[in-house]
Write a protein that holds these residues in place. Structure first.
Motif, PDB file in Angstrom:
ATOM      1  N   GLU A  74      -9.010  40.619  10.388  1.00 48.27           N
ATOM      2  CA  GLU A  74      -9.657  41.676  11.159  1.00 48.27           C
ATOM      3  C   GLU A  74      -8.960  43.013  10.955  1.00 48.27           C
ATOM      4  N   ARG A  75      -7.635  42.968  10.888  1.00 47.72           N
ATOM      5  CA  ARG A  75      -6.887  44.211  10.652  1.00 47.72           C
ATOM      6  C   ARG A  75      -7.219  44.800   9.298  1.00 47.72           C
ATOM      7  N   LEU A  76      -7.298  43.937   8.278  1.00 43.68           N
ATOM      8  CA  LEU A  76      -7.618  44.424   6.928  1.00 43.68           C
ATOM      9  C   LEU A  76      -9.029  45.001   6.851  1.00 43.68           C
ATOM     10  N   LEU A  77      -9.970  44.363   7.545  1.00 40.71           N
ATOM     11  CA  LEU A  77     -11.354  44.828   7.512  1.00 40.71           C
ATOM     12  C   LEU A  77     -11.524  46.170   8.234  1.00 40.71           C
ATOM     13  N   GLU A  78     -10.672  46.410   9.205  1.00 41.23           N
ATOM     14  CA  GLU A  78     -10.741  47.680   9.933  1.00 41.23           C
ATOM     15  C   GLU A  78     -10.095  48.827   9.174  1.00 41.23           C
ATOM     16  N   ARG A  79      -9.299  48.505   8.153  1.00 41.00           N
ATOM     17  CA  ARG A  79      -8.510  49.518   7.477  1.00 41.00           C
ATOM     18  C   ARG A  79      -9.403  50.450   6.662  1.00 41.00           C
TER      19      ARG A  79
END
Length: 293
Positions: free
Chosen positions: A288-293
């Motif tokens: 989720e963190r990577l997708l938000e980046r």
């Protein structure tokens, strides 16, 4: 009364060219999905289905696969001296029983049919399972693909092929079967075709890399003319065998990951990791963190 399925053949002689340079020195079957080699996941499926003897059809530079399924004295001794009991027990649990594995060489890359034929002397005159180690079958029901196939075999006898649906616009990429009832869990196969032209497939059920075959396939493979790509094609001999013996399709309703492709391999790692209690929550948060980046 049907003969029990005791042996499974795993063809592991492929070069893994789609994963170079990673597979220059490491067999593609030893690349890991989370913390287990791909081939170990497939052996796990076979053992859970009651398979007693695994026949590996290997090639050059594949000795590490044989080492993986043998005891590692130095490693086990070190773990024992350091009181790493959990790790030591895990290694021992994965170890086949003495005499439970055989390795034979396919000296030339002459196709899947030729690889299966190379196992003839070890399999002998009994039905056997064939599992393609690139294809991970992730069960959603708790029962593995091969276990479901053996149940179907014990009821119907003959030969069995695991199948799964694919989108209609992708049928030209796979081996496809024609069946009596495309929605049934187990149904009789009425035809087989390898990579049909677009719009001509008899169904959307593709051959997913798990088979139960009678030993009569070996005689057909011995006399099989080279087919597509100049290789001995297993499908050609199965079509010939279907004129003599019954074939049933066993529909697999879980997830299938082609770890021979980069996307399939990456997806398998994510899927298997997300399902683990020790890794899933953290990995989900990282994704989720990577997708938000």
């Amino acid at each position: 009364m049907t003969k029990r399925i005791r042996k499974a053949v795993l063809p592991v002689a492929g070069l893994g060219t789609r994963f170079l340079p990673a597979t220059k020195a490491v067999p593609k079957e030893m690349l890991t999905v989370v913390d287990r080699p791909v081939v170990q996941h497939v052996v796990d499926e076979a053992r859970a289905a009651g398979i007693e003897h695994i026949v590996f059809v290997t090639g050059r530079n594949k000795a590490v696969i044989e080492d993986h399924f043998d005891m590692g004295y130095e490693l086990e001794d070190t773990l024992a001296r350091r009181n790493k009991t959990k790790e030591l027990e895990a290694l021992k649990a994965d170890l086949p029983v003495a005499g439970g594995t055989s390795f034979t060489r396919q000296q030339a890359p002459l196709g899947l049919g030729h690889a299966v034929w190379c196992a003839r002397e070890i399999v002998g005159d009994e039905p056997f399972a064939l599992l393609l180690p690139d294809m991970l079958h992730y069960s959603l029901s708790g029962k593995g693909c091969l276990a479901e196939m053996i149940e179907a075999y014990e009821q119907h006898g003959g030969n069995h092929i695991a199948v799964a649906p694919v989108p209609e616009d992708q049928t030209h990429q796979y081996g496809i079967v024609a069946v009596e009832d495309a929605k049934a869990k187990v149904t009789k196969i009425t035809g087989m075709v390898e990579k049909p032209a677009k719009g001509t497939a008899p169904s959307n059920l593709h051959v997913s890399g798990r088979y139960i075959l009678q030993p009569t396939i070996f005689n057909l493979l011995a006399n099989q003319e080279p087919g597509a790509g100049g290789e001995i094609q297993l499908t050609d001999s199965m079509i010939a065998l279907s004129h003599q013996e019954s074939f049933h399709a066993v529909r697999f309703d879980g997830e299938i990951y082609d770890t021979g492709s980069k996307i399939g391999f990456l997806t398998a790692n994510v899927a298997y990791a997300l399902d683990r209690g020790d890794l899933g929550p953290q990995l989900r948060a990282e994704i989720e963190r990577l997708l938000e980046r």
